[in-house]
Design a protein around this motif. Sequence first.
Motif, PDB file in Angstrom:
ATOM      1  N   PHE A   1       0.840  -1.006  -0.025  1.00 52.74           N
ATOM      2  CA  PHE A   1       0.030   0.026   0.044  1.00 52.74           C
ATOM      3  C   PHE A   1       0.754   1.403   0.007  1.00 52.74           C
ATOM      4  CE2 PHE A   1      -2.545  -3.341   2.187  1.00 52.74           C
ATOM      5  CZ  PHE A   1      -3.604  -3.184   1.897  1.00 52.74           C
TER       6      PHE A   1
ATOM      7  N   GLU B   1       0.966   5.100   0.827  1.00 51.01           N
ATOM      8  CA  GLU B   1       0.265   5.957   1.527  1.00 51.01           C
ATOM      9  C   GLU B   1       1.192   7.475   1.467  1.00 51.01           C
ATOM     10  OE1 GLU B   1      -1.440   4.214   5.416  1.00 51.01           O
ATOM     11  OE2 GLU B   1      -0.308   2.833   4.239  1.00 51.01           O
TER      12      GLU B   1
ATOM     13  N   ARG C   1       4.236   9.177   0.315  1.00 46.87           N
ATOM     14  CA  ARG C   1       5.609   8.727  -0.234  1.00 46.87           C
ATOM     15  C   ARG C   1       6.005   7.526   0.288  1.00 46.87           C
ATOM     16  NH1 ARG C   1       8.836  12.546  -3.044  1.00 46.87           N
ATOM     17  NH2 ARG C   1      10.899  11.558  -2.360  1.00 46.87           N
ATOM     18  N   GLY C   2       5.084   7.117   1.446  1.00 45.62           N
ATOM     19  CA  GLY C   2       5.366   5.786   2.295  1.00 45.62           C
ATOM     20  C   GLY C   2       4.735   4.556   1.587  1.00 45.62           C
ATOM     21  N   CYS C   3       5.248   3.490   1.893  1.00 45.87           N
ATOM     22  CA  CYS C   3       4.805   2.090   1.454  1.00 45.87           C
ATOM     23  C   CYS C   3       4.899   1.279   2.474  1.00 45.87           C
ATOM     24  CB  CYS C   3       5.593   1.849   0.362  1.00 45.87           C
ATOM     25  SG  CYS C   3       4.995   0.228  -0.480  1.00 45.87           S
ATOM     26  N   ARG C   4       3.621   0.551   2.815  1.00 45.30           N
ATOM     27  CA  ARG C   4       3.559  -0.865   3.860  1.00 45.30           C
ATOM     28  C   ARG C   4       3.533  -1.819   2.829  1.00 45.30           C
ATOM     29  NH1 ARG C   4      -0.418   0.715   8.482  1.00 45.30           N
ATOM     30  NH2 ARG C   4      -1.618   2.197   7.334  1.00 45.30           N
TER      31      ARG C   4
ATOM     32  N   PHE D   1       8.023  -7.191  -4.411  1.00 42.34           N
ATOM     33  CA  PHE D   1       9.503  -6.902  -3.774  1.00 42.34           C
ATOM     34  C   PHE D   1       9.472  -5.430  -3.957  1.00 42.34           C
ATOM     35  CE2 PHE D   1       9.582 -11.063  -6.172  1.00 42.34           C
ATOM     36  CZ  PHE D   1      10.067 -11.815  -5.283  1.00 42.34           C
ATOM     37  N   GLN D   2      10.221  -4.861  -3.143  1.00 50.00           N
ATOM     38  CA  GLN D   2      10.353  -3.362  -2.859  1.00 50.00           C
ATOM     39  C   GLN D   2      11.928  -2.993  -2.913  1.00 50.00           C
ATOM     40  OE1 GLN D   2       8.381  -1.597   0.446  1.00 50.00           O
ATOM     41  NE2 GLN D   2      10.148  -0.336   0.851  1.00 50.00           N
ATOM     42  N   ARG D   3      12.046  -1.819  -3.671  1.00 47.64           N
ATOM     43  CA  ARG D   3      13.444  -1.323  -3.582  1.00 47.64           C
ATOM     44  C   ARG D   3      13.373   0.102  -3.457  1.00 47.64           C
ATOM     45  NH1 ARG D   3      14.485  -5.894  -3.055  1.00 47.64           N
ATOM     46  NH2 ARG D   3      16.527  -7.262  -3.918  1.00 47.64           N
ATOM     47  N   GLU D   4      14.389   0.882  -3.407  1.00 54.78           N
ATOM     48  CA  GLU D   4      14.345   2.357  -3.360  1.00 54.78           C
ATOM     49  C   GLU D   4      14.965   2.819  -4.684  1.00 54.78           C
ATOM     50  OE1 GLU D   4      16.659   5.795  -3.500  1.00 54.78           O
ATOM     51  OE2 GLU D   4      17.371   4.470  -2.043  1.00 54.78           O
TER      52      GLU D   4
ATOM     53  N   GLY E   1      15.040   8.057  -4.536  1.00 53.48           N
ATOM     54  CA  GLY E   1      14.415   8.420  -3.209  1.00 53.48           C
ATOM     55  C   GLY E   1      12.998   8.316  -3.039  1.00 53.48           C
ATOM     56  N   ARG E   2      12.530   7.233  -3.949  1.00 52.36           N
ATOM     57  CA  ARG E   2      10.934   6.698  -3.956  1.00 52.36           C
ATOM     58  C   ARG E   2      11.035   5.235  -3.831  1.00 52.36           C
ATOM     59  NH1 ARG E   2       6.882  10.867  -5.529  1.00 52.36           N
ATOM     60  NH2 ARG E   2       5.650   9.123  -4.898  1.00 52.36           N
ATOM     61  N   TYR E   3      10.106   4.661  -3.230  1.00 56.45           N
ATOM     62  CA  TYR E   3      10.075   3.361  -3.276  1.00 56.45           C
ATOM     63  C   TYR E   3       9.255   2.778  -4.395  1.00 56.45           C
ATOM     64  CZ  TYR E   3      11.306   3.641   1.761  1.00 56.45           C
ATOM     65  OH  TYR E   3      11.503   3.743   3.233  1.00 56.45           O
TER      66      TYR E   3
ATOM     67  N   TYR F   1      21.735  -3.419  -7.657  1.00 54.18           N
ATOM     68  CA  TYR F   1      20.253  -3.959  -7.098  1.00 54.18           C
ATOM     69  C   TYR F   1      20.595  -5.452  -7.305  1.00 54.18           C
ATOM     70  CZ  TYR F   1      18.077   0.548  -7.556  1.00 54.18           C
ATOM     71  OH  TYR F   1      17.822   1.732  -7.529  1.00 54.18           O
TER      72      TYR F   1
ATOM     73  N   ARG G   1      18.079   3.094 -13.753  1.00 59.25           N
ATOM     74  CA  ARG G   1      19.186   4.032 -12.837  1.00 59.25           C
ATOM     75  C   ARG G   1      20.197   4.466 -13.723  1.00 59.25           C
ATOM     76  NH1 ARG G   1      20.801   2.896  -6.736  1.00 59.25           N
ATOM     77  NH2 ARG G   1      19.418   4.968  -6.675  1.00 59.25           N
TER      78      ARG G   1
END
Lengths: 257, 257
Positions: free
Chosen positions: B40, B42, B44-47, B94-97, B100-102, B122, B142
Amino acid sequence: MCQLLGMNCNVPTDICFSFEGFRRRGGLTDHHRDGWGIAFFEGRGCRLFLDAKATIESPVADLVRHYPIHSTQVIAHIRKATRGRVALENTHPFQRELWGRYWVFAHNGTLEDYAPELSPLYQPVGDTDSERAFCHLLEGLRRAFPDGPKEEGALASTLRRLTADIARHGVFNYLLGNGTTLYAHCSTDLHFVTRQAPFGHAHLVDEDLTVDFSRLTRPDDRVTVIATQPLTDNEAWTRLAAGQLVAFRGGEAVADL
Amino acid sequence: MCQLLGMNCNVPTDICFSFEGFRRRGGLTDHHRDGWGIAFFEGRGCRLFLDAKATIESPVADLVRHYPIHSTQVIAHIRKATRGRVALENTHPFQRELWGRYWVFAHNGTLEDYAPELSPLYQPVGDTDSERAFCHLLEGLRRAFPDGPKEEGALASTLRRLTADIARHGVFNYLLGNGTTLYAHCSTDLHFVTRQAPFGHAHLVDEDLTVDFSRLTRPDDRVTVIATQPLTDNEAWTRLAAGQLVAFRGGEAVADL
């Protein structure tokens, strides 16, 4: 002040008992209502539960209380916002990948005049000094060991130097872990207790709750719990000294760096 | 085959209705018992909630059902393991940055003879072809835009080229999002529906459940739901063509790349 909680074990262990006392500091026995988070390592994988609500009101905290996730390493944090607004992206712990492992970081304290020039390698997503410090640490480790360190000691001495640089800016109590090793740095407040055979009873500070670990453990189990302030009132917690950086592995302190 | 679910909205919206049908495909109306996850965004954050259990037995899925998290972008996945064992580190999304964003990624399909040489930028933590493809995409983005793209079109054409390279190796249905834009690529199966005024009733395929969106929405709300197979049986879902890559923003398809 924020609250830190860490656990490092030699076998997967649930943190329900410690979390029961810890979560009460998020709005009940202490004033930290600006979000909380907890990361569980399971093998190489990592689960990070975050909530911008106070732990005491958080449905996610209720899940963590009732769902005994067995993990060899846990890092949790209850936030009292000092830098950066209350928002999910500012909620600890933070997570990034380095050398094909997840790294997780949580910080207690405030850094003053801290604005390091960060490369694009690791960029903060939120606007806390804490996430900036985490990016700073990981960038420093990656630059020192582009393909990973050959031995643990080299990593430790680089981490020690990077930590000392940042700690000049203020209070820098932190927990940093990659699922195998958990690093704990103390500026002002950090305590740990190692539980191993013979196991006894433990009684929480924040709630009248006792557990008999001898009934829940096997003789070879070893668990270290690290917290800003001791969570139990009948065990011998060790207080870390200012400037002390300790590595925990397999449930015990393995190096005072 | 795995199941993908995505949502992109112009205002924070809960995904409870769609998730109710989707989760039943994880062990009840379909055979995907090898873990699941949901991210999710929310702000800039992500859960990211992950569980290696089947959704139908997962305490975390129960939480997601009953805790209406309001999000402008969601990516979820139910896994049927084809490459990589059943383990938390192999559980999507999967999540990475990056910049400056997830960024979050989930994949449906299997890639054959796919072993790209990845830089240390990565690195996969688990051993799925999917996480490798995610690392490959982020590394490519990148390298093309070290400090971030100046405009969305340049990013899109690079993503299109990278995607085509990977898709030569097999089935590559994916959802990739950064909280603002959600990219959906179709090799074989991906459908979407955009809900906006005038809102009507929707009825799930996997369960006899109907919702009247006109009672839950405001006139300006716009929500797109993307899924491997349509989740409702009385709405006009659009099937993506093989090789189609679509960008969703503000709740609607904004570019066919």
